[in-house]
Write a protein that holds these residues in place. Structure first.
Motif, PDB file in Angstrom:
ATOM      1  N   ALA A   1       0.847  -1.198   0.000  1.00 29.65           N
ATOM      2  CA  ALA A   1       0.000   0.000   0.000  1.00 29.65           C
ATOM      3  C   ALA A   1       0.870   1.231   0.000  1.00 29.65           C
ATOM      4  N   LEU A   2       0.578   2.192  -0.885  1.00 34.36           N
ATOM      5  CA  LEU A   2       1.331   3.440  -0.955  1.00 34.36           C
ATOM      6  C   LEU A   2       0.816   4.395   0.108  1.00 34.36           C
ATOM      7  N   ALA A   3       1.741   5.110   0.778  1.00 33.24           N
ATOM      8  CA  ALA A   3       1.334   6.067   1.811  1.00 33.24           C
ATOM      9  C   ALA A   3       0.720   7.294   1.157  1.00 33.24           C
ATOM     10  N   ALA A   4      -0.379   7.783   1.700  1.00 29.98           N
ATOM     11  CA  ALA A   4      -1.047   8.976   1.159  1.00 29.98           C
ATOM     12  C   ALA A   4      -0.477  10.213   1.830  1.00 29.98           C
ATOM     13  N   LEU A   5      -0.378  11.297   1.079  1.00 29.91           N
ATOM     14  CA  LEU A   5       0.128  12.563   1.600  1.00 29.91           C
ATOM     15  C   LEU A   5      -1.021  13.296   2.272  1.00 29.91           C
ATOM     16  N   LEU A   6      -0.864  13.580   3.566  1.00 31.28           N
ATOM     17  CA  LEU A   6      -1.901  14.275   4.315  1.00 31.28           C
ATOM     18  C   LEU A   6      -1.599  15.756   4.316  1.00 31.28           C
ATOM     19  N   LEU A   7      -2.546  16.507   3.857  1.00 32.07           N
ATOM     20  CA  LEU A   7      -2.362  17.946   3.773  1.00 32.07           C
ATOM     21  C   LEU A   7      -3.500  18.619   4.512  1.00 32.07           C
ATOM     22  N   ALA A   8      -3.198  19.409   5.529  1.00 34.47           N
ATOM     23  CA  ALA A   8      -4.238  20.076   6.305  1.00 34.47           C
ATOM     24  C   ALA A   8      -3.977  21.569   6.311  1.00 34.47           C
TER      25      ALA A   8
ATOM     26  N   ASP B   1       2.289  -5.786  -5.433  1.00 33.11           N
ATOM     27  CA  ASP B   1       1.649  -4.549  -5.837  1.00 33.11           C
ATOM     28  C   ASP B   1       2.425  -3.909  -6.983  1.00 33.11           C
ATOM     29  N   SER B   2       3.048  -2.759  -6.770  1.00 37.44           N
ATOM     30  CA  SER B   2       3.715  -2.046  -7.867  1.00 37.44           C
ATOM     31  C   SER B   2       5.226  -2.238  -7.876  1.00 37.44           C
ATOM     32  N   LYS B   3       5.740  -3.181  -7.079  1.00 37.26           N
ATOM     33  CA  LYS B   3       7.185  -3.367  -6.985  1.00 37.26           C
ATOM     34  C   LYS B   3       7.559  -4.830  -7.242  1.00 37.26           C
ATOM     35  N   PHE B   4       8.760  -5.000  -7.794  1.00 37.48           N
ATOM     36  CA  PHE B   4       9.300  -6.328  -8.028  1.00 37.48           C
ATOM     37  C   PHE B   4      10.109  -6.787  -6.822  1.00 37.48           C
TER      38      PHE B   4
ATOM     39  N   ASP C   1       5.679  -8.538   5.568  1.00 32.98           N
ATOM     40  CA  ASP C   1       5.152  -7.208   5.292  1.00 32.98           C
ATOM     41  C   ASP C   1       6.156  -6.467   4.421  1.00 32.98           C
ATOM     42  N   PRO C   2       5.802  -6.088   3.185  1.00 28.92           N
ATOM     43  CA  PRO C   2       6.777  -5.453   2.306  1.00 28.92           C
ATOM     44  C   PRO C   2       7.177  -4.054   2.740  1.00 28.92           C
ATOM     45  N   GLU C   3       6.365  -3.399   3.571  1.00 29.43           N
ATOM     46  CA  GLU C   3       6.707  -2.058   4.023  1.00 29.43           C
ATOM     47  C   GLU C   3       7.751  -2.080   5.136  1.00 29.43           C
TER      48      GLU C   3
ATOM     49  N   ALA D   1       0.422  10.381  -8.213  1.00 32.79           N
ATOM     50  CA  ALA D   1      -0.553   9.364  -8.600  1.00 32.79           C
ATOM     51  C   ALA D   1      -0.074   8.003  -8.127  1.00 32.79           C
ATOM     52  N   PRO D   2      -0.975   7.193  -7.584  1.00 30.58           N
ATOM     53  CA  PRO D   2      -0.553   5.865  -7.101  1.00 30.58           C
ATOM     54  C   PRO D   2      -0.023   5.016  -8.247  1.00 30.58           C
ATOM     55  N   ALA D   3       1.045   4.295  -7.981  1.00 28.67           N
ATOM     56  CA  ALA D   3       1.637   3.435  -9.001  1.00 28.67           C
ATOM     57  C   ALA D   3       0.690   2.290  -9.313  1.00 28.67           C
ATOM     58  N   ALA D   4       0.643   1.902 -10.562  1.00 33.04           N
ATOM     59  CA  ALA D   4      -0.232   0.804 -10.977  1.00 33.04           C
ATOM     60  C   ALA D   4       0.349  -0.523 -10.529  1.00 33.04           C
ATOM     61  N   ALA D   5      -0.522  -1.433 -10.151  1.00 33.23           N
ATOM     62  CA  ALA D   5      -0.081  -2.753  -9.699  1.00 33.23           C
ATOM     63  C   ALA D   5       0.463  -3.561 -10.871  1.00 33.23           C
ATOM     64  N   LEU D   6       1.469  -4.358 -10.582  1.00 30.93           N
ATOM     65  CA  LEU D   6       2.056  -5.257 -11.568  1.00 30.93           C
ATOM     66  C   LEU D   6       1.306  -6.587 -11.540  1.00 30.93           C
ATOM     67  N   ARG D   7       1.067  -7.141 -12.706  1.00 26.72           N
ATOM     68  CA  ARG D   7       0.453  -8.464 -12.751  1.00 26.72           C
ATOM     69  C   ARG D   7       1.214  -9.328 -13.751  1.00 26.72           C
ATOM     70  N   PRO D   8       1.386 -10.596 -13.418  1.00 24.83           N
ATOM     71  CA  PRO D   8       2.084 -11.498 -14.345  1.00 24.83           C
ATOM     72  C   PRO D   8       1.206 -11.840 -15.530  1.00 24.83           C
TER      73      PRO D   8
END
Length: 431
Positions: free
Chosen positions: A8-15, A223-226, A302-304, A49-56
């Motif tokens: 999961a990509l971290a979202a940028l929180l802007l307040a 997800d979006s990483k190898f 956990d990949p993170e 923009a969130p990176a697109a998921a990789l699929r085989p």
């Protein structure tokens, strides 16, 4: 064939907060709305923009499965198993065609087209010069679902693709925009490359060209990483060129972002050189699974954070010895061969895997292999029978070969896991 790969990509929180004028409620509303709009625009611009998921890419889908067979020493022929109508045939509609020469649209020169992968509903793609690297140029070609009307979309020079399609580690990938395929510069034995191909422009880039870590293989994608594999070379005592029987090897798995080139160590483990059975690491359905057989534990990673989350422990001793080849994730079960064992990824239950009737080919007994995992249904090689064929060598000399002819069948995941040979045969299997 094994087949048998979410971050999961971290979202940028802007307040923000803007004070309203005190003398006018109308002005207050106008300013607040204006500020909110500005903040929203700023947030949209600042958040990537969130990176697109990789699929085989696989050798088939729920409609069709694609195979090849040798015609002569120089030519191969394609066959297609229709998984809806349960037949297999050569994808050629030329009346009277014998399917044994390049005049047939389903016949290709060896090395030109070796395996076709399903890209979408209408398109197949093949990566030339992989199984038989005979030239320095490797084309990427689109064809229709009948393996016809080829269109070269890119060519990589001085390169060899490794597009076998056996499992997550040998399959090409897509993120919806680019194609990705592991390969080598200068043929097999050369420098490992991960080629990114833009089928729209034909541009190709080796994403590993500027990576400092010497990468050997691909494990899969989360997800979006190898996830890439490095085999660290450990020098034995005395700095001799030969490794001793006691020498160990460290295997390192790296998380690689194809968009940024960032490399992050995800996991590593040591194993005696030449012994890979003490530890299993596989990416299936986008999840990293690892089994430490000596310790008798199974976990996800956990990949993170790289943190292991254990879901099974105290694996019985009788299952810890063997090759531990994971066939696939079938339902909630990791299905292993040699020994036949199953591990439930949700409950941690470990039990004997019921055997299906053995297939007999190449001088031995084999359990049916999963060629295509469609979730609730699997495509497997369901039976074999003795067969004598005549091959024609490159010099035109015929040679008689005693072999076995295989057949493909569909079986439910439930029947596969319970050892019930309830197959729906779909035609001859060729490779």
């Amino acid at each position: 064939m094994k087949r048998v790969f979410s971050l999961a990509l971290a979202a940028l929180l802007l307040a923000g907060c803007t004070a309203a004028p005190t003398d006018s409620s109308a002005s207050s509303s106008a300013v607040t709305a204006e500020t909110s709009t500005a903040q929203e625009a700023e947030s949209t611009a600042a958040t990537p923009a969130p990176a697109a998921a990789l699929r085989p890419l696989w050798l088939g889908d729920e409609k069709q499965y694609y195979m090849d067979e040798m015609v002569t020493g120089e030519l191969i022929r394609y066959r297609v198993a229709d998984l809806v109508n349960h037949v297999a045939d050569v994808p050629c509609d030329v009346e009277g065609c014998a399917h044994d020469s390049e005049s047939c649209p389903a016949v290709f020169r060896r090395g030109e087209c070796d395996r076709v992968f399903v890209l979408d509903e209408d398109t197949l793609v093949y990566f030339g010069n992989n199984a038989f690297p005979e030239t320095s140029d490797s084309p990427v070609v689109f064809v229709d679902r009948q393996c016809q009307n080829p269109r070269t979309v890119a060519t990589v020079t001085d390169a060899t693709f490794s597009a076998l399609g056996y499992d997550n580690s040998t399959s090409p990938y897509t993120d919806g925009t680019y194609l990705y395929c592991l390969g080598y510069h200068g043929g097999y034995g050369g420098q490992t490359a991960l080629f990114r191909i833009d089928p729209t422009t034909g541009e190709t880039v080796d994403l590993l060209e500027n990576v400092d870590v010497p990468i050997d293989l691909l494990l899969g994608a989360i997800d979006s990483k190898f996830v890439l594999i490095q085999f660290e070379q450990e020098t034995p005592p005395g700095n001799s060129e030969e490794f001793t029987s006691a020498a160990t090897q460290r295997i390192v798995h790296w998380l690689f972002d194809p968009a940024t080139g960032a490399l992050q160590q995800l996991a590593s483990y040591d194993t005696p050189r030449g012994v890979l059975d003490s530890y299993t690491a596989e990416i299936l359905d986008g999840t990293y699974y690892q089994v430490d057989w000596p310790a008798g534990t199974a976990s996800t990673l956990d990949p993170e954070t790289g943190e292991a989350h254990r879901f099974a422990e105290n694996i019985p001793a009788e299952y810890r010895e063997g090759n531990h080849w994971v066939d696939d994730k079938v339902g909630d079960w990791l299905a292993f061969s040699y020994p036949m064992v199953m591990i439930n990824v949700k409950t941690g239950e470990v039990r004997q895997r019921p055997a299906l009737p053995n297939n007999y080919w190449n001088g031995g007994a084999h359990q049916p292999s999963i060629h295509l995992n469609l979730g609730d249904t699997l495509l497997v090689d369901c039976r074999y029978e003795p067969y004598t064929r005549t091959d024609i060598g490159p010099d035109g000399t015929p040679a008689t070969v005693e072999t076995s002819k295989g057949y493909l069948g569909l079986i439910s995941a439930e029947d596969f896991l319970n050892g019930v040979p309830n197959y729906t045969e779909v035609g001859e299997y060729t490779t």
